[in-house]
Scaffold this motif. Structure first.
Motif, PDB file in Angstrom:
ATOM      1  N   ASN A  74       0.839  -1.200   0.000  1.00  0.00           N
ATOM      2  CA  ASN A  74       0.000   0.000   0.000  1.00  0.00           C
ATOM      3  C   ASN A  74       0.884   1.264   0.000  1.00  0.00           C
ATOM      4  OD1 ASN A  74      -2.123   1.642   2.367  1.00  0.00           O
ATOM      5  ND2 ASN A  74      -2.775   1.191   0.297  1.00  0.00           N
ATOM      6  N   ARG A  75       2.004   1.210   0.724  1.00  0.00           N
ATOM      7  CA  ARG A  75       2.933   2.360   0.691  1.00  0.00           C
ATOM      8  C   ARG A  75       3.606   2.453  -0.672  1.00  0.00           C
ATOM      9  NH1 ARG A  75       2.951   0.894   6.081  1.00  0.00           N
ATOM     10  NH2 ARG A  75       4.513  -0.754   6.018  1.00  0.00           N
ATOM     11  N   TRP A  76       3.973   1.306  -1.252  1.00  0.00           N
ATOM     12  CA  TRP A  76       4.611   1.325  -2.574  1.00  0.00           C
ATOM     13  C   TRP A  76       3.647   1.831  -3.649  1.00  0.00           C
ATOM     14  CZ3 TRP A  76       9.507   1.559  -3.542  1.00  0.00           C
ATOM     15  CH2 TRP A  76      10.419   1.040  -2.603  1.00  0.00           C
ATOM     16  N   GLU A  77       2.355   1.538  -3.487  1.00  0.00           N
ATOM     17  CA  GLU A  77       1.376   2.045  -4.458  1.00  0.00           C
ATOM     18  C   GLU A  77       1.429   3.562  -4.556  1.00  0.00           C
ATOM     19  OE1 GLU A  77      -2.808  -0.047  -4.689  1.00  0.00           O
ATOM     20  OE2 GLU A  77      -2.298   0.296  -2.589  1.00  0.00           O
ATOM     21  N   LEU A  78       1.691   4.222  -3.422  1.00  0.00           N
ATOM     22  CA  LEU A  78       1.628   5.693  -3.396  1.00  0.00           C
ATOM     23  C   LEU A  78       3.001   6.352  -3.477  1.00  0.00           C
ATOM     24  CD1 LEU A  78      -1.148   4.752  -1.750  1.00  0.00           C
ATOM     25  CD2 LEU A  78      -1.287   7.219  -1.521  1.00  0.00           C
ATOM     26  N   ILE A  91       4.631  20.011   0.113  1.00  0.00           N
ATOM     27  CA  ILE A  91       4.912  19.382   1.411  1.00  0.00           C
ATOM     28  C   ILE A  91       3.961  18.189   1.539  1.00  0.00           C
ATOM     29  CG2 ILE A  91       4.809  19.687   3.925  1.00  0.00           C
ATOM     30  CD1 ILE A  91       5.135  22.748   3.343  1.00  0.00           C
ATOM     31  N   VAL A  92       4.493  17.035   1.900  1.00  0.00           N
ATOM     32  CA  VAL A  92       3.637  15.861   2.088  1.00  0.00           C
ATOM     33  C   VAL A  92       3.624  15.509   3.572  1.00  0.00           C
ATOM     34  CG1 VAL A  92       3.241  13.442   1.486  1.00  0.00           C
ATOM     35  CG2 VAL A  92       4.108  15.031  -0.258  1.00  0.00           C
ATOM     36  N   VAL A  93       2.412  15.505   4.145  1.00  0.00           N
ATOM     37  CA  VAL A  93       2.230  15.131   5.548  1.00  0.00           C
ATOM     38  C   VAL A  93       1.650  13.719   5.576  1.00  0.00           C
ATOM     39  CG1 VAL A  93       1.015  15.660   7.709  1.00  0.00           C
ATOM     40  CG2 VAL A  93       1.873  17.535   6.268  1.00  0.00           C
ATOM     41  N   LEU A  94       2.300  12.836   6.308  1.00  0.00           N
ATOM     42  CA  LEU A  94       1.864  11.445   6.406  1.00  0.00           C
ATOM     43  C   LEU A  94       1.297  11.156   7.794  1.00  0.00           C
ATOM     44  CD1 LEU A  94       4.990   9.656   4.843  1.00  0.00           C
ATOM     45  CD2 LEU A  94       2.879  10.325   3.674  1.00  0.00           C
ATOM     46  N   ASP A  95       0.160  10.465   7.809  1.00  0.00           N
ATOM     47  CA  ASP A  95      -0.466   9.973   9.034  1.00  0.00           C
ATOM     48  C   ASP A  95      -0.186   8.459   9.047  1.00  0.00           C
ATOM     49  OD1 ASP A  95      -2.292   8.945  10.911  1.00  0.00           O
ATOM     50  OD2 ASP A  95      -3.958  10.204  10.232  1.00  0.00           O
ATOM     51  N   ARG A  96       0.836   8.038   9.776  1.00  0.00           N
ATOM     52  CA  ARG A  96       1.403   6.676   9.797  1.00  0.00           C
ATOM     53  C   ARG A  96       2.210   6.392   8.529  1.00  0.00           C
ATOM     54  NH1 ARG A  96      -0.506   3.451  13.886  1.00  0.00           N
ATOM     55  NH2 ARG A  96      -2.666   3.643  14.517  1.00  0.00           N
ATOM     56  N   TYR A  97       3.170   5.439   8.701  1.00  0.00           N
ATOM     57  CA  TYR A  97       4.027   5.074   7.559  1.00  0.00           C
ATOM     58  C   TYR A  97       4.835   3.838   7.955  1.00  0.00           C
ATOM     59  CZ  TYR A  97       7.117   6.486   3.538  1.00  0.00           C
ATOM     60  OH  TYR A  97       7.834   6.593   2.370  1.00  0.00           O
ATOM     61  N   VAL A  98       6.084   3.794   7.517  1.00  0.00           N
ATOM     62  CA  VAL A  98       6.945   2.619   7.712  1.00  0.00           C
ATOM     63  C   VAL A  98       7.037   2.181   9.183  1.00  0.00           C
ATOM     64  CG1 VAL A  98       9.359   1.857   7.548  1.00  0.00           C
ATOM     65  CG2 VAL A  98       8.304   3.151   5.654  1.00  0.00           C
ATOM     66  N   TYR A  99       7.137   3.134  10.106  1.00  0.00           N
ATOM     67  CA  TYR A  99       7.343   2.742  11.509  1.00  0.00           C
ATOM     68  C   TYR A  99       6.122   2.010  12.059  1.00  0.00           C
ATOM     69  CZ  TYR A  99      11.210   5.989  10.933  1.00  0.00           C
ATOM     70  OH  TYR A  99      12.329   6.630  10.466  1.00  0.00           O
ATOM     71  N   ASN A 117      12.268  -4.975   5.796  1.00  0.00           N
ATOM     72  CA  ASN A 117      12.819  -5.260   4.457  1.00  0.00           C
ATOM     73  C   ASN A 117      11.934  -4.838   3.286  1.00  0.00           C
ATOM     74  OD1 ASN A 117      15.269  -6.131   5.393  1.00  0.00           O
ATOM     75  ND2 ASN A 117      14.747  -8.311   5.326  1.00  0.00           N
ATOM     76  N   PRO A 118      10.637  -5.144   3.257  1.00  0.00           N
ATOM     77  CA  PRO A 118       9.854  -4.751   2.073  1.00  0.00           C
ATOM     78  C   PRO A 118       9.712  -3.238   1.904  1.00  0.00           C
ATOM     79  CG  PRO A 118       8.420  -5.685   3.767  1.00  0.00           C
ATOM     80  CD  PRO A 118       9.839  -5.933   4.207  1.00  0.00           C
ATOM     81  N   ASP A 119      10.002  -2.479   2.955  1.00  0.00           N
ATOM     82  CA  ASP A 119       9.900  -1.010   2.869  1.00  0.00           C
ATOM     83  C   ASP A 119      11.218  -0.353   2.473  1.00  0.00           C
ATOM     84  OD1 ASP A 119       7.228  -1.031   3.487  1.00  0.00           O
ATOM     85  OD2 ASP A 119       7.441  -0.302   5.534  1.00  0.00           O
ATOM     86  N   ILE A 120      12.270  -1.170   2.334  1.00  0.00           N
ATOM     87  CA  ILE A 120      13.575  -0.594   1.953  1.00  0.00           C
ATOM     88  C   ILE A 120      13.447   0.031   0.568  1.00  0.00           C
ATOM     89  CG2 ILE A 120      15.985  -1.134   1.373  1.00  0.00           C
ATOM     90  CD1 ILE A 120      15.479  -1.356   4.360  1.00  0.00           C
ATOM     91  N   GLY A 121      13.851   1.301   0.472  1.00  0.00           N
ATOM     92  CA  GLY A 121      13.753   2.021  -0.804  1.00  0.00           C
ATOM     93  C   GLY A 121      12.641   3.053  -0.823  1.00  0.00           C
ATOM     94  N   LEU A 122      11.749   3.022   0.182  1.00  0.00           N
ATOM     95  CA  LEU A 122      10.699   4.061   0.257  1.00  0.00           C
ATOM     96  C   LEU A 122      11.321   5.382   0.723  1.00  0.00           C
ATOM     97  CD1 LEU A 122       7.774   2.096   1.989  1.00  0.00           C
ATOM     98  CD2 LEU A 122       7.772   3.020  -0.351  1.00  0.00           C
ATOM     99  N   PRO A 123      10.718   6.520   0.321  1.00  0.00           N
ATOM    100  CA  PRO A 123      11.235   7.816   0.768  1.00  0.00           C
ATOM    101  C   PRO A 123      11.238   7.930   2.295  1.00  0.00           C
ATOM    102  CG  PRO A 123       9.474   8.112  -0.856  1.00  0.00           C
ATOM    103  CD  PRO A 123       9.560   6.647  -0.580  1.00  0.00           C
ATOM    104  N   ARG A 124      12.309   8.485   2.814  1.00  0.00           N
ATOM    105  CA  ARG A 124      12.478   8.658   4.254  1.00  0.00           C
ATOM    106  C   ARG A 124      11.945  10.026   4.678  1.00  0.00           C
ATOM    107  NH1 ARG A 124      15.525   6.573   8.324  1.00  0.00           N
ATOM    108  NH2 ARG A 124      16.817   4.883   7.572  1.00  0.00           N
TER     109      ARG A 124
END
Ligand code: NYM
Ligand code: MG
Length: 205
Positions: A74-78, A91-99, A117-124
């Motif tokens: 779902n994170r990779w989709e966006l 500016i992108v505000v996120l409500d929950r994410y990788v953590y 591991n599957p989240d490696i490569g997502l924007p930090r």
């Protein structure tokens, strides 16, 4: 114009993330800035709809691993859209994410590195604000009836979140006993500080 900042608000269920992210977006828009709010899980996408079924319907069975991978997918989709917005100066505000992804699954006993591991490569995120509820408040109950909204489980999730307290760009804000405006006033200087920076390339997990 430089790129937009990626700002994340994290916390347990009922910590006030949704309230604070919407307050923050309003305040940033009032400053004339371009801002986009993204909430994870995004339940509107094809994968998000499966996640929603899993959360609301306890008879909807998935292995812990496959549920975990859906949240990551779902994170990779966006993610492409997030990168594009940042590059365009939004500016992108996120409500929950990788953590949240790691903490909720690791709380079930799965290996935390496997979870990341599957989240490696997502924007930090350039800034993470963790809304911290102390134990007395996290055990006060009052949850909805989705999967995970159980006091004992939330305490396990909190232990997993605590392992991230030394992550780069991480800020823990204690929210116990504070009203919405008190917390917003503590969030704002953290956001202003990141906005004053000349942000370079988007970093990745
Ligand atoms: N959740 C959320 C996860 O288990 N993994 C994830 O990657 C994410 C983003 O979804 N109890 C869980 C935490 C919440 C649930 O989120 C729904 P919300 O913010 O309550 O709608
Ligand atoms: Mg919730």
């Amino acid at each position: 114009m430089g790129r937009g900042a990626l700002i994340l608000v994290e916390g347990l269920d009922r910590a006030g993330k949704t309230t604070q992210t919407s307050e923050l977006v309003t305040r940033l828009r009032n400053e004339g800035l371009n801002v986009e709010l993204i909430k994870f899980p995004d339940r509107t996408t094809p994968i998000g709809k499966l996640i929603n079924s899993y959360l609301v319907d306890k008879s909807f069975e998935l292995s812990d691993e496959s549920a975990h991978l859906l949240f990551s997918a779902n994170r990779w989709e966006l993610s492409r859209g997030i990168k594009e917005k940042l590059h365009n100066g939004t500016i992108v505000v996120l409500d929950r994410y990788v953590y949240s992804g790691v903490a909720y699954t690791a709380a079930k006993g799965l290996d935390a590195q496997w979870c990341l591991n599957p989240d490696i490569g997502l924007p930090r995120p350039d800034l993470t604000i963790f809304l911290n509820l102390n134990d007395s408040q996290s055990s006060r109950g009052g949850f909805g009836d989705e999967r995970y909204e159980v006091t004992e489980f939330q305490q396990q999730v909190k232990l997993q979140f605590e392992k991230f307290f030394n992550e780069p760009n991480w800020n823990t804000l204690v929210v116990d006993g504070k009203n919405i405006q008190d917390v917003a006033e503590e969030v704002w200087p953290l956001v202003q500080e990141v906005l004053s920076k000349d942000l370079k390339q988007v970093e990745l997990f």
